[in-house]
Design a protein around this motif. Structure first.
Motif, PDB file in Angstrom:
ATOM      1  N   LEU A   1       0.823  -1.204   0.000  1.00 39.52           N
ATOM      2  CA  LEU A   1       0.000   0.000   0.000  1.00 39.52           C
ATOM      3  C   LEU A   1       0.863   1.263   0.000  1.00 39.52           C
ATOM      4  O   LEU A   1       0.573   2.228  -0.723  1.00 39.52           O
ATOM      5  N   ALA A   2       1.912   1.254   0.802  1.00 43.86           N
ATOM      6  CA  ALA A   2       2.807   2.410   0.837  1.00 43.86           C
ATOM      7  C   ALA A   2       3.499   2.584  -0.509  1.00 43.86           C
ATOM      8  O   ALA A   2       3.668   3.709  -1.004  1.00 43.86           O
ATOM      9  N   GLY A   3       3.902   1.463  -1.120  1.00 42.69           N
ATOM     10  CA  GLY A   3       4.511   1.537  -2.446  1.00 42.69           C
ATOM     11  C   GLY A   3       3.535   2.055  -3.488  1.00 42.69           C
ATOM     12  O   GLY A   3       3.905   2.854  -4.359  1.00 42.69           O
ATOM     13  N   ALA A   4       2.272   1.615  -3.396  1.00 41.22           N
ATOM     14  CA  ALA A   4       1.249   2.086  -4.341  1.00 41.22           C
ATOM     15  C   ALA A   4       0.993   3.581  -4.165  1.00 41.22           C
ATOM     16  O   ALA A   4       0.787   4.314  -5.151  1.00 41.22           O
ATOM     17  N   LEU A   5       1.015   4.030  -2.923  1.00 43.08           N
ATOM     18  CA  LEU A   5       0.853   5.460  -2.671  1.00 43.08           C
ATOM     19  C   LEU A   5       2.010   6.244  -3.279  1.00 43.08           C
ATOM     20  O   LEU A   5       1.804   7.291  -3.911  1.00 43.08           O
ATOM     21  N   GLY A   6       3.222   5.711  -3.112  1.00 45.10           N
ATOM     22  CA  GLY A   6       4.373   6.363  -3.723  1.00 45.10           C
ATOM     23  C   GLY A   6       4.276   6.395  -5.236  1.00 45.10           C
ATOM     24  O   GLY A   6       4.635   7.398  -5.876  1.00 45.10           O
ATOM     25  N   LEU A   7       3.765   5.307  -5.827  1.00 41.17           N
ATOM     26  CA  LEU A   7       3.595   5.252  -7.284  1.00 41.17           C
ATOM     27  C   LEU A   7       2.564   6.283  -7.744  1.00 41.17           C
ATOM     28  O   LEU A   7       2.760   6.948  -8.773  1.00 41.17           O
ATOM     29  N   PHE A   8       1.483   6.405  -6.991  1.00 38.47           N
ATOM     30  CA  PHE A   8       0.472   7.411  -7.330  1.00 38.47           C
ATOM     31  C   PHE A   8       1.075   8.817  -7.315  1.00 38.47           C
ATOM     32  O   PHE A   8       0.812   9.638  -8.206  1.00 38.47           O
ATOM     33  N   LEU A   9       1.862   9.087  -6.307  1.00 39.22           N
ATOM     34  CA  LEU A   9       2.490  10.404  -6.208  1.00 39.22           C
ATOM     35  C   LEU A   9       3.458  10.642  -7.368  1.00 39.22           C
ATOM     36  O   LEU A   9       3.610  11.769  -7.836  1.00 39.22           O
ATOM     37  N   MET A  10       4.089   9.568  -7.838  1.00 45.27           N
ATOM     38  CA  MET A  10       4.982   9.711  -8.994  1.00 45.27           C
ATOM     39  C   MET A  10       4.195  10.014 -10.262  1.00 45.27           C
ATOM     40  O   MET A  10       4.619  10.820 -11.096  1.00 45.27           O
TER      41      MET A  10
ATOM     42  N   ALA B   1       9.822  19.021 -14.013  1.00 41.75           N
ATOM     43  CA  ALA B   1      10.697  20.200 -14.045  1.00 41.75           C
ATOM     44  C   ALA B   1      11.153  20.495 -15.470  1.00 41.75           C
ATOM     45  O   ALA B   1      11.284  21.644 -15.884  1.00 41.75           O
ATOM     46  N   ASN B   2      11.424  19.431 -16.213  1.00 40.95           N
ATOM     47  CA  ASN B   2      11.750  19.557 -17.637  1.00 40.95           C
ATOM     48  C   ASN B   2      11.404  18.237 -18.296  1.00 40.95           C
ATOM     49  O   ASN B   2      10.740  17.386 -17.676  1.00 40.95           O
ATOM     50  N   ASP B   3      11.876  18.038 -19.514  1.00 40.82           N
ATOM     51  CA  ASP B   3      11.523  16.823 -20.256  1.00 40.82           C
ATOM     52  C   ASP B   3      12.072  15.564 -19.592  1.00 40.82           C
ATOM     53  O   ASP B   3      11.555  14.462 -19.812  1.00 40.82           O
ATOM     54  N   MET B   4      13.095  15.698 -18.751  1.00 41.23           N
ATOM     55  CA  MET B   4      13.758  14.525 -18.183  1.00 41.23           C
ATOM     56  C   MET B   4      13.578  14.392 -16.672  1.00 41.23           C
ATOM     57  O   MET B   4      13.677  13.300 -16.134  1.00 41.23           O
ATOM     58  N   VAL B   5      13.331  15.475 -15.984  1.00 41.22           N
ATOM     59  CA  VAL B   5      13.326  15.468 -14.520  1.00 41.22           C
ATOM     60  C   VAL B   5      11.892  15.576 -13.982  1.00 41.22           C
ATOM     61  O   VAL B   5      11.144  16.467 -14.386  1.00 41.22           O
ATOM     62  N   ARG B   6      11.531  14.655 -13.089  1.00 37.51           N
ATOM     63  CA  ARG B   6      10.227  14.642 -12.423  1.00 37.51           C
ATOM     64  C   ARG B   6      10.453  14.728 -10.920  1.00 37.51           C
ATOM     65  O   ARG B   6      11.297  14.028 -10.370  1.00 37.51           O
ATOM     66  N   VAL B   7       9.683  15.550 -10.257  1.00 39.26           N
ATOM     67  CA  VAL B   7       9.816  15.728  -8.811  1.00 39.26           C
ATOM     68  C   VAL B   7       8.452  15.500  -8.166  1.00 39.26           C
ATOM     69  O   VAL B   7       7.436  15.991  -8.659  1.00 39.26           O
ATOM     70  N   ASP B   8       8.442  14.750  -7.054  1.00 35.68           N
ATOM     71  CA  ASP B   8       7.176  14.434  -6.394  1.00 35.68           C
ATOM     72  C   ASP B   8       7.416  14.239  -4.903  1.00 35.68           C
ATOM     73  O   ASP B   8       8.500  14.499  -4.389  1.00 35.68           O
ATOM     74  N   LEU B   9       6.385  13.742  -4.235  1.00 39.34           N
ATOM     75  CA  LEU B   9       6.447  13.526  -2.784  1.00 39.34           C
ATOM     76  C   LEU B   9       6.430  12.034  -2.453  1.00 39.34           C
ATOM     77  O   LEU B   9       5.857  11.615  -1.436  1.00 39.34           O
ATOM     78  N   ARG B  10       7.071  11.243  -3.280  1.00 37.38           N
ATOM     79  CA  ARG B  10       7.051   9.792  -3.079  1.00 37.38           C
ATOM     80  C   ARG B  10       7.715   9.364  -1.775  1.00 37.38           C
ATOM     81  O   ARG B  10       7.529   8.241  -1.294  1.00 37.38           O
ATOM     82  N   HIS B  11       8.526  10.235  -1.198  1.00 35.17           N
ATOM     83  CA  HIS B  11       9.238   9.888   0.032  1.00 35.17           C
ATOM     84  C   HIS B  11       8.320   9.841   1.255  1.00 35.17           C
ATOM     85  O   HIS B  11       8.676   9.238   2.277  1.00 35.17           O
ATOM     86  N   LEU B  12       7.154  10.460   1.187  1.00 32.15           N
ATOM     87  CA  LEU B  12       6.293  10.564   2.360  1.00 32.15           C
ATOM     88  C   LEU B  12       5.844   9.204   2.918  1.00 32.15           C
ATOM     89  O   LEU B  12       5.850   9.014   4.140  1.00 32.15           O
ATOM     90  N   PRO B  13       5.443   8.227   2.081  1.00 30.53           N
ATOM     91  CA  PRO B  13       5.104   6.914   2.644  1.00 30.53           C
ATOM     92  C   PRO B  13       6.295   6.265   3.351  1.00 30.53           C
ATOM     93  O   PRO B  13       6.103   5.552   4.339  1.00 30.53           O
ATOM     94  N   LEU B  14       7.502   6.524   2.850  1.00 30.02           N
ATOM     95  CA  LEU B  14       8.689   5.961   3.484  1.00 30.02           C
ATOM     96  C   LEU B  14       8.915   6.586   4.858  1.00 30.02           C
ATOM     97  O   LEU B  14       9.365   5.914   5.789  1.00 30.02           O
ATOM     98  N   VAL B  15       8.606   7.882   4.977  1.00 29.45           N
ATOM     99  CA  VAL B  15       8.734   8.555   6.269  1.00 29.45           C
ATOM    100  C   VAL B  15       7.831   7.885   7.301  1.00 29.45           C
ATOM    101  O   VAL B  15       8.229   7.639   8.442  1.00 29.45           O
ATOM    102  N   LEU B  16       6.610   7.578   6.912  1.00 31.02           N
ATOM    103  CA  LEU B  16       5.664   6.949   7.826  1.00 31.02           C
ATOM    104  C   LEU B  16       6.172   5.592   8.307  1.00 31.02           C
ATOM    105  O   LEU B  16       6.168   5.303   9.510  1.00 31.02           O
TER     106      LEU B  16
END
Length: 361
Positions: free
Chosen positions: A42-51, A57-72
């Motif tokens: 479930l935590a991995g799926a949440l991270g995937l959703f956030l991704m 940021a550009n054609d190659m770089v994506r930034v998200d909050l995937r780290h939050l499930p790992l924090v929990l």
């Protein structure tokens, strides 16, 4: 636009935090491995959703909050779920392309998780501070990974500032939620234990004994009830004081815990009166078990305050039967215990369902 997307992701992450926390504290799964796997997935799926809802940021770089499930998961010290979630989140990054940026993100995700475990180990008792450091560590590694991919620029600074602002805000809110759930759960466990456990010995009390044994006798299964009583316990209280009498009861209970199986039910139902429920033992085997307990008690030195150690003995009455109501079995055990006392104490008497007269061993 960047700030709006991150805020929406934060709301989803916050909801996911709550759901995962409830599952973590629930008794829905009897298997620890199964529950850990479900939480990790479930935590991995949440991270995937956030991704999937990342900021590009550009054609190659994506930034998200995937780290939050790992924090929990790191906050709870849930290593196995954290490993699963880390593997899912790190691997699924390649769904967005087999690029150098994906490799950097893969490595960064594992670095984040490893560092979080170290932080949890250092600050496990300081919940709020631990949660803040977990978020700071994750955002720090993310900032480095973004810098490697983007280099120093105005766009980089703007993006990282947004990530830190939203990340710390959500981290603070999720920390408050997680800590509240953790403390509420701890209090609930303490209340449950205080209502089920004898306050002095930590064994089950009479109420729990009655509840656990209420349906016994309705199934065709052999079981034994052992009734134990400390010999001359009044003399111990009168000679050494009730405080030392309590110490004797605690040490006596500890021996019962050691000498019984994990699935046996051990309870204190009176001052110096204890009972044990044991399944699937023949009269010969339960007699050996009872005598082993009796001999261990007799050989033990019981330590007191302001007095030299003393030795005590115990008498044991055993009821053995199949499909017999628990009340009848307890009566048989009490009768056998009375005979053990009457015959001189420090002995075991076994009473069986098929033998009305107790058989002294």
């Amino acid at each position: 636009m960047t700030l709006t997307v991150l805020l929406l992701n934060a709301c989803v992450a916050f909801t996911g935090f709550y759901i995962i926390s409830k599952i973590y504290h629930s008794s829905l799964f009897n298997s620890y491995r199964l529950r850990s796997s479900v939480i990790g997935i479930l935590a991995g799926a949440l991270g995937l959703f956030l991704m999937y809802n990342a900021v590009e940021a550009n054609d190659m770089v994506r930034v998200d909050l995937r780290h939050l499930p790992l924090v929990l998961l790191a906050f709870y010290g849930a290593r196995f779920p954290l490993f699963i979630a880390t593997l899912v989140i790190a691997s699924t990054r390649f769904l967005f392309g087999m690029t150098e940026q994906a490799v950097i993100a893969f490595i960064a995700t594992f670095i984040v998780s490893i560092g979080m475990l170290w932080i949890h180990r250092l600050l496990r008792e300081r919940l709020f501070l631990q949660s803040i450091f977990l978020n700071v560590w994750a955002l720090f590694i993310i900032s480095i990974a973004v810098y490697i991919n983007m280099g120093w620029s105005t766009a980089y600074v703007s993006l990282v500032l947004s990530i830190w602002m939203i990340g710390m805000l959500v981290g603070l809110l999720s920390s408050i939620l997680t800590i509240d759930l953790e403390q509420t759960t701890r209090r609930a466990i303490e209340y449950k234990q205080s209502s089920e456990r004898d306050h002095l010995t930590g064994l089950y009390n009479r109420r729990v004994w009655d509840r656990y044994t209420a349906s016994i006798g309705q199934e065709n299964r052999t079981y034994n009830v052992l009734a134990l009583d400390i010999d001359h316990f009044k003399h111990v209280n009168d000679t050494y004081g009730h405080g030392n009498g309590d110490l004797v009861l605690q040490q006596f209970a500890n021996i019962l815990k050691v000498e019984t199986r994990a699935h046996d039910t051990v309870a204190r139902i009176g001052g110096e009166e204890f009972v044990i429920l044991m399944y699937d033992l023949t009269p010969e085997k339960v007699d050996k078990v009872a005598n082993r307990i009796r001999e261990r008690i007799a050989a033990e030195l019981f330590h007191l305050n302001d007095f030299p150690p003393i030795q005590i003995t115990t008498s044991v009455g055993v009821a053995h039967g199949t499909s017999l109501p628990i009340k009848r079995m307890v009566d048989l055990a009490d009768s056998a215990l009375y005979q053990a006392k009457h015959e001189g104490r420090n002995q075991v008497v076994v009473s069986t369902y098929d033998t009305p007269q107790p058989i002294m061993t």
